[in-house]
Scaffold this active site. Sequence first.
Site, PDB file in Angstrom:
ATOM      1  N   PRO A 158       0.987  -1.143  -0.073  1.00  0.00           N
ATOM      2  CA  PRO A 158      -0.052   0.157  -0.050  1.00  0.00           C
ATOM      3  C   PRO A 158       0.859   1.320  -0.245  1.00  0.00           C
ATOM      4  CG  PRO A 158      -0.725  -1.558   1.892  1.00  0.00           C
ATOM      5  CD  PRO A 158       0.781  -1.809   1.223  1.00  0.00           C
ATOM      6  N   GLU A 160       2.868   4.768   1.097  1.00  0.00           N
ATOM      7  CA  GLU A 160       3.583   5.225   2.248  1.00  0.00           C
ATOM      8  C   GLU A 160       2.710   6.349   2.929  1.00  0.00           C
ATOM      9  OE1 GLU A 160       4.378   4.933  -0.802  1.00  0.00           O
ATOM     10  OE2 GLU A 160       5.841   6.702  -1.110  1.00  0.00           O
ATOM     11  N   SER A 208      -0.261   6.776 -10.059  1.00  0.00           N
ATOM     12  CA  SER A 208      -0.017   7.936 -11.089  1.00  0.00           C
ATOM     13  C   SER A 208       0.574   7.309 -12.397  1.00  0.00           C
ATOM     14  CB  SER A 208       0.731   8.958 -10.566  1.00  0.00           C
ATOM     15  OG  SER A 208       2.008   8.564 -10.385  1.00  0.00           O
ATOM     16  N   GLU A 229      -3.688   0.902 -13.532  1.00  0.00           N
ATOM     17  CA  GLU A 229      -4.993   1.450 -13.301  1.00  0.00           C
ATOM     18  C   GLU A 229      -4.590   2.849 -12.837  1.00  0.00           C
ATOM     19  OE1 GLU A 229      -7.854   0.080 -13.701  1.00  0.00           O
ATOM     20  OE2 GLU A 229      -7.161  -2.143 -13.685  1.00  0.00           O
ATOM     21  N   CYS A 263      -9.784   8.947  -8.697  1.00  0.00           N
ATOM     22  CA  CYS A 263      -9.407   8.647  -9.909  1.00  0.00           C
ATOM     23  C   CYS A 263     -10.383   9.074 -11.118  1.00  0.00           C
ATOM     24  CB  CYS A 263      -8.979   7.338 -10.240  1.00  0.00           C
ATOM     25  SG  CYS A 263     -10.007   5.968 -10.145  1.00  0.00           S
TER      26      CYS A 263
END
Length: 463
Positions: A158, A160, A208, A229, A263
């Site tokens: 995941p 940070e 990103s 994604e 997103c």
Amino acid sequence: MTRTIPIRNPRTGADDYAITPLDLPALEKRCAELRAGQAAWQALGIEGRARAMIALCDAVDRNYQAILDALCADTGRYDWSVNEIEGLKGITRMRCATAAEAMAEATGGSSDPTLRFRQQYVPYELVGIVSPWNYPLILCMIDAITALLAGCAVAIKPSEVTPRFIRPFRAAIAEVEYLRDVLDLFEGDGETGGWIVDLTDTLVFTGSVPTGRKVQARAASQFKTVFLELGGSDPAVVLDSADPDFAAEIVVRGAVENSGQLCCAIERVYVQRGVYDAVTDRIVARMQALQMNRQDIRQGELGPIIFARQAEILRDQIAEAVARGAKVLTGGRIVESGGGLWCEPTVLAGVTQDMKVMRDETFGPIVPIMAFDTEDEAVALANDTEFGLSAAVIGDEAKAIEVGSRINAGGMWINDFDTMGGVGAKAEKTAFGCSGLGGTRYGYGGFLRFLRKKAIVIRSVAA
Ligand code: NAD
């Protein structure tokens, strides 16, 4: 060598937490353990794996408060933290219900009566997931659920920026027999993310575009498939036939969900000339009615900007637009409060396509509005982007579908916004342009991308 990474609290700005990523040998050892557990997990069959996944939902309920508190501290918002936990359980149940049908293996014959085939699916042993900070729990698990049901082991890294939920969530996983042998989450930053690419067989990266490029290059050199994604700059097109108040409701909902840190947030709004004034007025009124949750995490729709650097991007996009002639109809400032950073709900008019706020991803509660005359013009403006994640069209249904069909994006919301969750068991979408790469996360394809396909071709030999 052990590293410690300080973690900023988005409500106070203080570094009040720390993570200590595993070093490479320790990560290699743990990934090897997950890989070793995969065969037994696969042998449980779809039903057995689904039982373990439902047991995870129960374990999450037993650890509910600790996970919720950590998510609230990670993100500075309350309602969406609850939604993430409830969403995790909902998606898990939905995926368990359709897994067997999605992964049913076909058999078939051929024009030659002595030749037939059996389709087999062979799960990757170890799937990697690298995820972002905007929905810390959901985005690390949305693909892990299908990968696990497909029979893979899963190693997750995941973000940070929001790692506090990892420890209580790992405690829930540790309560689930079988699952704990094949699923783990690892604290760390980009260095650990890179190692996860190296140590797994295939990877889902959510984040990103710039990092996605790095991840893809690293995986390509190792001959691995990655599913990307990535970001977006999603347009909403409002047609003359739209009810202005209804259109404003959708636009504002799409622009401010999770404070715009989504997103597929609506980030560019094109309104047909006949309803431009009415829609703009209503968007401004709705934006002005929103409250920031600065005093009380449970009060108000807008949380802090989770990642401090993102607040700088928002400030820069607004300043650049204004310097080039855009008009702030409401909001426009990044407000510092108690050390946290909140973006005022902002509406910009007089924007042009070449401004950063229209070209780049925004990721904040900002609505830039532009007028158009013809549908052709709206389609051209919507498509004038490097992205292609999703889009919304609001107006007469048949006309909106017609316009939406011409916009280059994987998700197309007609008179709605991001309802993929409601149809995601079967409907599929892939990203267009720089918004991503690889097979769909949704629908049956969401399982199939974790399975290698083996055709067993059998020739019947006469006795
Ligand atoms: P990011 O790219 O900065 O980081 C994402 C993850 O990649 C983090 O876990 C980070 O530690 C890791 N990472 C960084 N460098 C790495 C490297 N060299 N190798 C491997 N891993 C590395 O993204 P972010 O700022 O955390 O997230 C915001 C972005 O995510 C936005 O662009 C947003 O649109 C996108 N996003 C996309 C979706 C989607 O479904 N398409 C969903 C949510 C967010």
